[in-house]
Motif scaffolding. Sequence first.
Motif, PDB file in Angstrom:
ATOM      1  N   ALA A   6       0.843  -1.198   0.000  1.00 14.56           N
ATOM      2  CA  ALA A   6       0.000   0.000   0.000  1.00 14.56           C
ATOM      3  C   ALA A   6       0.876   1.245   0.000  1.00 14.56           C
ATOM      4  O   ALA A   6       1.730   1.414   0.880  1.00 14.56           O
ATOM      5  N   LEU A   7       0.663   2.101  -0.991  1.00  9.09           N
ATOM      6  CA  LEU A   7       1.327   3.402  -1.048  1.00  9.09           C
ATOM      7  C   LEU A   7       0.476   4.380  -0.256  1.00  9.09           C
ATOM      8  O   LEU A   7      -0.686   4.620  -0.593  1.00  9.09           O
ATOM      9  N   LEU A   8       1.046   4.944   0.796  1.00  8.14           N
ATOM     10  CA  LEU A   8       0.269   5.723   1.744  1.00  8.14           C
ATOM     11  C   LEU A   8       0.355   7.231   1.493  1.00  8.14           C
ATOM     12  O   LEU A   8       1.435   7.774   1.269  1.00  8.14           O
ATOM     13  N   GLY A  55       4.719   7.077   2.563  1.00 14.08           N
ATOM     14  CA  GLY A  55       5.331   5.835   3.012  1.00 14.08           C
ATOM     15  C   GLY A  55       4.721   4.656   2.279  1.00 14.08           C
ATOM     16  O   GLY A  55       3.751   4.792   1.528  1.00 14.08           O
ATOM     17  N   ILE A  56       5.313   3.488   2.505  1.00 10.41           N
ATOM     18  CA  ILE A  56       4.793   2.244   1.947  1.00 10.41           C
ATOM     19  C   ILE A  56       4.639   1.241   3.082  1.00 10.41           C
ATOM     20  O   ILE A  56       5.537   1.083   3.916  1.00 10.41           O
ATOM     21  N   ALA A  57       3.491   0.573   3.108  1.00 11.57           N
ATOM     22  CA  ALA A  57       3.244  -0.504   4.073  1.00 11.57           C
ATOM     23  C   ALA A  57       3.154  -1.819   3.313  1.00 11.57           C
ATOM     24  O   ALA A  57       2.449  -1.911   2.300  1.00 11.57           O
ATOM     25  N   GLU A  58       3.883  -2.836   3.795  1.00 11.19           N
ATOM     26  CA  GLU A  58       3.910  -4.130   3.121  1.00 11.19           C
ATOM     27  C   GLU A  58       3.614  -5.246   4.119  1.00 11.19           C
ATOM     28  O   GLU A  58       4.351  -5.450   5.089  1.00 11.19           O
ATOM     29  N   LEU A  59       2.531  -5.961   3.868  1.00 13.96           N
ATOM     30  CA  LEU A  59       2.110  -7.084   4.707  1.00 13.96           C
ATOM     31  C   LEU A  59       2.292  -8.382   3.930  1.00 13.96           C
ATOM     32  O   LEU A  59       1.778  -8.517   2.810  1.00 13.96           O
ATOM     33  N   PHE A  60       3.033  -9.331   4.516  1.00 14.34           N
ATOM     34  CA  PHE A  60       3.328 -10.601   3.854  1.00 14.34           C
ATOM     35  C   PHE A  60       2.507 -11.743   4.455  1.00 14.34           C
ATOM     36  O   PHE A  60       2.312 -11.810   5.669  1.00 14.34           O
ATOM     37  N   GLU A 100      -8.726   7.539  -0.820  1.00 17.14           N
ATOM     38  CA  GLU A 100      -8.947   7.629  -2.260  1.00 17.14           C
ATOM     39  C   GLU A 100      -7.652   7.846  -3.031  1.00 17.14           C
ATOM     40  O   GLU A 100      -7.606   7.711  -4.251  1.00 17.14           O
ATOM     41  N   GLU A 101      -6.577   8.177  -2.328  1.00 16.46           N
ATOM     42  CA  GLU A 101      -5.285   8.421  -2.976  1.00 16.46           C
ATOM     43  C   GLU A 101      -4.262   7.351  -2.604  1.00 16.46           C
ATOM     44  O   GLU A 101      -3.059   7.586  -2.656  1.00 16.46           O
ATOM     45  N   ARG A 102      -4.733   6.156  -2.273  1.00 14.12           N
ATOM     46  CA  ARG A 102      -3.829   5.105  -1.806  1.00 14.12           C
ATOM     47  C   ARG A 102      -3.772   3.945  -2.792  1.00 14.12           C
ATOM     48  O   ARG A 102      -4.521   2.981  -2.689  1.00 14.12           O
ATOM     49  N   PRO A 103      -2.886   3.998  -3.788  1.00 13.23           N
ATOM     50  CA  PRO A 103      -2.740   2.856  -4.706  1.00 13.23           C
ATOM     51  C   PRO A 103      -2.278   1.634  -3.942  1.00 13.23           C
ATOM     52  O   PRO A 103      -1.515   1.724  -2.983  1.00 13.23           O
ATOM     53  N   ARG A 104      -2.736   0.451  -4.394  1.00 13.35           N
ATOM     54  CA  ARG A 104      -2.361  -0.794  -3.734  1.00 13.35           C
ATOM     55  C   ARG A 104      -2.104  -1.885  -4.771  1.00 13.35           C
ATOM     56  O   ARG A 104      -2.575  -1.802  -5.900  1.00 13.35           O
TER      57      ARG A 104
END
Length: 241
Positions: A6-8, A55-60, A100-104
């Motif tokens: 997720a691009l925050l 920031g970027i959040a990454e969940l594995f 609405e502005e959070r590409p994933r």
Amino acid sequence: MYKHVALLVRKDGLSHEEFLDHWQNTHTPIAKEIEGVVRYQQVLPADSDAAEFDGIAELFFEDLEELYDALGSEGSRDYDPDRGKAKEAREDVDNFLALEERPRLIGEEIVEKDEVDGDTDGLYKHSAFLVRKEGMTHEEFLDHWANEHVPLAREIPGVVRYARVVPTEPEHAEFDGIAELYFEDLDALRAGLGHESSRDYDPDHPKAKAPREDVDNFLALEDRPRFVGQERLVKADDLER
């Protein structure tokens, strides 16, 4: 390994510092306990004033179905909207993110080079969110990326890890993939990828020049968001530490 990237973008009215404080101290303790998460990492901008995102959040997850179960998908037979930490995390995003502005992107991570045995904490990462060139199918894009570009990109000077994220449902994805290049420090990143501030940048270095020239063969560059930041490992059940 499958991951949700997720691009925050921070909520209107929040400063970048306020966003970071909420993300680190309120949201992170919830997110890292989401059911099924085996690794959680964040990428903090190297230069917040110049970054396209906060920031970027990454969940594995080990299993794609577990990812869908935890984060919510109508296609998951076991998705429970009231499930524990996943529900708590979803509710909290309204407090600090402009949704609405959070590409994933949900995809499978394919590691092409790894000199750090998966331990990326503290490394600097260049994440490129790729969109294929007009006239090219997703399958043609993947073929060129894997067979033509990867052999060039993993030889870029300073790269200690290179991973690709390939979307599990490309027809519904916002991007055709994510390229992740890791470096030991920021100057090595800038020297390898090209930045006037780096004293070691050589625009004619053959192993750096070749991949830069190849991107024109398969990418729509004007549609490619990028992010340079330092990775912060929050949870890593998959690493022996």
